[in-house]
Design a protein around this motif. Structure first.
Motif, mmCIF file in Angstrom:
data_model
loop_
_atom_site.group_PDB
_atom_site.id
_atom_site.type_symbol
_atom_site.label_atom_id
_atom_site.label_comp_id
_atom_site.label_asym_id
_atom_site.label_seq_id
_atom_site.Cartn_x
_atom_site.Cartn_y
_atom_site.Cartn_z
ATOM 1 N N SER A 1 0.832 -1.216 0.000
ATOM 2 C CA SER A 1 0.000 0.000 0.000
ATOM 3 C C SER A 1 0.862 1.260 0.000
ATOM 4 N N GLY A 2 2.170 1.087 0.261
ATOM 5 C CA GLY A 2 3.055 2.255 0.270
ATOM 6 C C GLY A 2 3.358 2.752 1.674
ATOM 7 N N HIS A 3 2.660 2.212 2.690
ATOM 8 C CA HIS A 3 2.941 2.590 4.071
ATOM 9 C C HIS A 3 4.152 1.824 4.579
ATOM 10 N N HIS A 4 4.886 2.471 5.471
ATOM 11 C CA HIS A 4 6.065 1.819 6.048
ATOM 12 C C HIS A 4 5.770 1.470 7.504
ATOM 13 N N TYR A 5 6.044 0.231 7.898
ATOM 14 C CA TYR A 5 5.857 -0.181 9.286
ATOM 15 C C TYR A 5 7.203 -0.643 9.827
ATOM 16 N N PHE A 6 7.526 -0.251 11.020
ATOM 17 C CA PHE A 6 8.770 -0.714 11.631
ATOM 18 C C PHE A 6 8.766 -0.417 13.122
ATOM 19 N N SER A 7 9.826 -0.796 13.807
ATOM 20 C CA SER A 7 9.968 -0.459 15.213
ATOM 21 C C SER A 7 11.250 0.335 15.369
ATOM 22 N N LEU A 8 11.247 1.170 16.363
ATOM 23 C CA LEU A 8 12.486 1.845 16.744
ATOM 24 C C LEU A 8 12.870 1.254 18.079
ATOM 25 N N LYS A 9 14.171 1.015 18.240
ATOM 26 C CA LYS A 9 14.528 0.423 19.523
ATOM 27 C C LYS A 9 15.921 0.853 19.946
ATOM 28 N N ASP A 10 16.145 0.735 21.222
ATOM 29 C CA ASP A 10 17.511 0.769 21.711
ATOM 30 C C ASP A 10 17.651 -0.477 22.574
ATOM 31 N N ASP A 11 18.691 -0.603 23.366
ATOM 32 C CA ASP A 11 18.860 -1.896 24.053
ATOM 33 C C ASP A 11 17.932 -2.080 25.240
ATOM 34 N N LYS A 12 17.072 -1.099 25.501
ATOM 35 C CA LYS A 12 16.177 -1.273 26.644
ATOM 36 C C LYS A 12 14.695 -1.166 26.313
ATOM 37 N N ALA A 13 14.371 -0.557 25.184
ATOM 38 C CA ALA A 13 12.950 -0.350 24.893
ATOM 39 C C ALA A 13 12.686 -0.376 23.391
ATOM 40 N N VAL A 14 11.414 -0.590 23.092
ATOM 41 C CA VAL A 14 10.982 -0.663 21.690
ATOM 42 C C VAL A 14 9.715 0.154 21.519
ATOM 43 N N ILE A 15 9.570 0.809 20.395
ATOM 44 C CA ILE A 15 8.319 1.478 20.087
ATOM 45 C C ILE A 15 7.958 1.250 18.624
ATOM 46 N N SER A 16 6.664 1.035 18.372
ATOM 47 C CA SER A 16 6.207 0.818 17.002
ATOM 48 C C SER A 16 6.128 2.149 16.269
ATOM 49 N N CYS A 17 6.371 2.075 14.965
ATOM 50 C CA CYS A 17 6.307 3.273 14.140
ATOM 51 C C CYS A 17 5.531 2.976 12.872
ATOM 52 N N VAL A 18 4.877 4.000 12.367
ATOM 53 C CA VAL A 18 4.265 3.881 11.060
ATOM 54 C C VAL A 18 4.562 5.160 10.291
ATOM 55 N N MET A 19 4.863 4.995 9.039
ATOM 56 C CA MET A 19 5.091 6.153 8.173
ATOM 57 C C MET A 19 4.138 5.982 7.011
ATOM 58 N N TRP A 20 3.120 6.830 6.990
ATOM 59 C CA TRP A 20 2.091 6.680 5.960
ATOM 60 C C TRP A 20 2.668 7.027 4.606
ATOM 61 N N ARG A 21 2.039 6.522 3.607
ATOM 62 C CA ARG A 21 2.530 6.694 2.239
ATOM 63 C C ARG A 21 2.802 8.170 1.920
ATOM 64 N N SER A 22 1.880 9.030 2.385
ATOM 65 C CA SER A 22 1.980 10.465 2.088
ATOM 66 C C SER A 22 3.310 11.048 2.570
#
Lengths: 422, 67
Positions: free
Chosen positions: A60-81
């Motif tokens: 669909s053109g959207h990007h999904y990923f996580s950002l992390k360091d060695d102690k925590a993780v957070i979900s990310c989304v980057m919409w196509r726009s």
């Protein structure tokens, strides 16, 4: 509008409930909406730095990923726009800076960064760690192919270091069961992700090595996952345990594309756990077929051996040396026969010849018979007294008594005078 | 033959076959080798098909069957 304070908000609620004399019970949605209304306005327009993991660009053109360091993780989304303006393709493990807002999704109860911008920040830290360790162990010779053991051909006992509930173990079990049901599988149940997992993996490798007669080979591995999930297999202690293992080791971490330190340190790298299972198990059906072939070959060998030996005996029987006495006798027979034939021929022809000679004699005699001359009118003159044939006139004397023999008899005559020698 | 390894058995079997195929073995030896070959094949087959393998989990108290 003032930013609402989370705690004052909750306190306010309870005060109201107390005032109304009964407990105010929130629905999940109400609570989530409250969380959303607190978090979203207070956490907007932020820059966050971290490592990208589980990066996926959807069709669909959207990007999904996580950002992390060695102690925590957070979900990310980057919409196509926002995503189409992205100037690079983020890779897992890469360190990036993102700009955006936190958004809360009621339906999943999750929060994530709604990324508007993203910039790279050098190589990811984990990736760097990986490269550093790889270099160090490489220099130490841990990955040297010279020190690698080959897998035994026939394996009866397989040690597996992985999580009992993981997909990897199920795959290994299934493949071995199907290919070589005679193999015993020993599972050392170890966590394969998260903090401290590497120690459990090392313990597993050491456990099997402390009973070197228990198993013929050790498989160490897990199914696919993010770089962080696979990380225990990039730990130095795991690499060392693998390289020190007396038993041959097979490393099977993640998918085909995932290369881990343990893949490099183990004796054999398998692309997947299933492939590892194949490597340690000969296909018993194929092997039994091979044995059948051997069996037939063996039988044919013994058969042809005897046929060959029989041929040899027959050859000797027919050999010149063996046949000679018989041949000599045969030759004698031949010679005798020839002699006999010659003898016969000689005798027969001799008799013929003699007969011819006799016939000739008879003919000759016939021409010499005086009778036949006398018959033609000739006469034979003999002396009357001596009866000797007189062949010349001068031997006759006058007055000599002669006898003239003719065809039908003879007459006596007396010679008058000789008329010879005129 | 009980303690023999599968690989060793196969190696021996291959060797016997090669020697038989060379046709240079004496008669009595040939018989001996043929019999040994048959035994080795039987042994290998048994190794492959005999006892169903087990799935065992290693625990602190030893091993347990999780078949």
């Amino acid at each position: 509008m003032d930013q609402p304070d989370l705690f004052s908000y909750i306190n306010e609620e309870t005060d109201n409930d107390k005032a109304s004399g009964k407990e105010r019970i929130l629905t999940v949605l109400e609570l989530t909406q409250k969380i959303k209304s607190i978090i979203e306005p207070s956490l907007s327009e932020l820059w966050v730095e971290g490592e990208v993991s589980n990066y996926k660009k959807h069709t669909s053109g959207h990007h999904y990923f996580s950002l992390k360091d060695d102690k925590a993780v957070i979900s990310c989304v980057m919409w196509r726009s926002a995503g189409y303006r992205l100037e690079f393709t983020p890779g897992n493990g890469e360190k990036v800076k993102v700009y955006g807002n936190i958004s809360v999704y009621e339906a999943s109860g999750r929060y994530q960064i709604d990324v508007k911008k993203m910039q790279p920040v050098g190589a990811g830290e984990l990736q760097m760690l990986f490269e550093k360790l790889k270099q160090k162990l490489f220099e130490e010779g841990i990955f040297d192919s010279a020190g690698k053991k080959s897998l035994p051909y026939f394996i009866k006992n397989v040690g597996v270091v992985t999580a009992e509930t993981g997909a990897a173990f199920q795959d290994i079990r299934k493949v071995i069961r199907a290919r070589a049901p005679h193999i015993n599988i020993y599972l050392y149940n170890a966590r394969v992700q998260g903090r401290g997992a590497e120690n459990e993996i090392v313990e597993g490798i050491k456990y099997f090595n402390s009973f070197p007669n228990l198993t013929d080979v050790i498989i160490v591995g897990r199914g696919g996952g993010s770089l962080e999930d696979l990380w225990p297999f990039n730990e130095e202690c795991v690499a060392r345990a693998l390289s020190e293992s007396v038993l041959p080791t097979v490393s099977a971490v993640g998918h085909e594309i995932d290369m881990s330190i343990s893949d490099l340190a183990a004796d054999v790298r398998a692309a997947t756990p299933s492939q590892a299972a194949e490597l340690v198990s000969i296909n018993s059906r194929e092997e039994i077929y091979r044995l059948k072939q051997y069996d037939e070959r063996l039988y044919n060998q013994i058969l042809s051996y005897f046929i060959y030996q029989k041929e040899i005996v027959r050859g000797i029987e027919n050999s010149y040396a063996f046949k000679r006495p018989a041949d000599i006798i045969k030759n004698y027979h031949l010679v005798l026969d020839n002699i006999e034939d010659n003898l016969n021929y000689y005798c027969v022809s001799r008799i013929g010849n003699e007969k011819n000679r006799l016939d000739n004699f008879v003919n000759m005699l016939r021409t010499l018979d005086p009778g036949s001359v006398i018959n033609r009118g000739y006469a034979v003159i003999r002396d009357k007294n001596s009866k000797r044939i007189i062949t010349a006139s001068k031997t006759i004397k006058a007055g000599q008594k002669l006898e003239v023999g003719m065809k039908d008899g003879s007459v006596d005559v007396t010679a008058d005078q000789s008329t010879s020698d005129p | 033959m009980k303690d023999m390894k599968y690989e060793d058995a196969i190696k021996k079997l291959t060797d016997i076959m090669q020697r038989l195929e060379s046709g240079e073995t004496p008669l009595d030896k040939t018989f001996e080798m043929y019999e040994e070959g048959k035994k080795l094949i039987g042994f290998c087959r048994k190794q492959l098909t005999e006892a169903e393998g087990k799935i065992l989990k290693i625990t602190k108290d030893g091993t347990e069957d999780i078949g």
